[in-house]
Write an enzyme that holds these catalytic residues in place. Structure first.
Site, PDB file in Angstrom:
ATOM      1  N   HIS A  44       0.830  -1.214   0.000  1.00 22.51           N
ATOM      2  CA  HIS A  44       0.000   0.000   0.000  1.00 22.51           C
ATOM      3  C   HIS A  44       0.860   1.258   0.000  1.00 22.51           C
ATOM      4  CE1 HIS A  44      -3.363   2.667   1.150  1.00 22.51           C
ATOM      5  NE2 HIS A  44      -2.479   3.220   1.963  1.00 22.51           N
ATOM      6  N   GLU A  45       1.857   1.292   0.878  1.00 25.03           N
ATOM      7  CA  GLU A  45       2.707   2.488   0.960  1.00 25.03           C
ATOM      8  C   GLU A  45       3.573   2.645  -0.291  1.00 25.03           C
ATOM      9  OE1 GLU A  45       1.931   4.547   3.037  1.00 25.03           O
ATOM     10  OE2 GLU A  45       0.801   3.303   4.429  1.00 25.03           O
ATOM     11  N   HIS A  99       1.673   4.445  -2.856  1.00 23.50           N
ATOM     12  CA  HIS A  99       1.782   5.906  -2.786  1.00 23.50           C
ATOM     13  C   HIS A  99       3.065   6.399  -3.457  1.00 23.50           C
ATOM     14  CE1 HIS A  99      -1.761   6.629  -0.490  1.00 23.50           C
ATOM     15  NE2 HIS A  99      -1.367   5.965   0.569  1.00 23.50           N
ATOM     16  N   HIS A 130       3.470   9.004  -6.598  1.00 24.05           N
ATOM     17  CA  HIS A 130       4.388  10.149  -6.633  1.00 24.05           C
ATOM     18  C   HIS A 130       5.312  10.056  -7.839  1.00 24.05           C
ATOM     19  CE1 HIS A 130       7.448  12.817  -4.257  1.00 24.05           C
ATOM     20  NE2 HIS A 130       6.871  13.454  -5.236  1.00 24.05           N
TER      21      HIS A 130
END
Length: 228
Positions: free
Chosen positions: A95-96, A99, A103
């Site tokens: 999940h991270e 992100h 980006h």
């Protein structure tokens, strides 16, 4: 009438705290290390960053909750998720990294959220000043209308935090279900029942901000009561 009010109050509390409990319960339920997993959450995060050629992003252990920091370009994982090979660790790490991929691809949702968070940090501080200054202003000018005006402005500033949480949800959903879940499935990192469990963990990761939004609404409601 009192009974109805009491039931209504309990329902409001349930609506606010139930998501927090569910998120915490789901994360903890699947946090036991698995001997059949080849790596930890931290190792998977590094592997995925290399696989998707997301350059200049570090993976670090943190005591302040799992998150991706777009300013320092760091995927930060809690101690258990960083060191343990558990379903929660694998799902949260993916999940991270989702992100970080947002980006890397310069996606608009993450950019807008970052701007809103920066604005909310400023408005929170200004709101705090307004609430501290209101009693002082009353002592100086003894004008209730001026106090109510300052409190109302402070509440409006706090409302920015609620909006940030609400605008964050689509970004979190994308990181969980358009990034992490396809990565875990198509890459063969998880299969069968493990994949279904990871989907629940990813849903919990995305709903973390729903719980935050509800708590922000509760805090906002407390201040609004001062104007009644």
């Amino acid at each position: 009438m009192v009974l109805i009010a009491g039931i209504g109050f309990l329902l409001i509390l349930a609506a606010i705290y139930a998501p927090q409990y569910w998120v915490k319960h789901t994360m903890e339920k699947h946090s036991e290390p698995r001997a059949d997993f080849p790596g930890t959450g931290g190792e998977l995060a590094r592997h995925l960053l290399e696989t998707f050629e997301v350059e200049n992003v570090r993976v670090e252990e943190t005591e302040h909750g799992d998150h991706y920091d777009p300013q320092d370009r760091v995927v930060r994982l809690s101690s258990k998720n960083f060191h343990d090979p558990s379903l929660t660790a694998i799902a949260v790490a993916a999940h991270e990294v989702g992100h970080a991929i947002q980006h890397h691809r310069d996606e608009r949702g993450l950019k807008n959220r970052h701007r809103l968070v920066s604005i909310a940090m400023v408005t929170d501080k200004i709101a705090g000043i307004f609430f501290i200054a209101a009693p002082v202003l009353f002592v100086i000018v003894r004008a209730p209308a001026a106090i109510f005006a300052m409190i109302a402005l402070g509440i409006m500033l706090l409302a920015v935090r609620v909006l940030v949480h609400l605008f964050t949800l689509p970004v979190e959903y994308d990181a969980s279900f358009n990034k992490a879940l396809p990565i875990l499935k198509q890459g063969g990192y998880l299969q069968g029942e493990d994949l279904a469990v990871a989907q629940s963990v990813l849903k919990a990761a995305a709903l973390t901000y729903v719980a935050g939004a509800l708590m922000s609404l509760l805090n906002l409601a407390r201040w609004i009561r001062l104007l009644r």
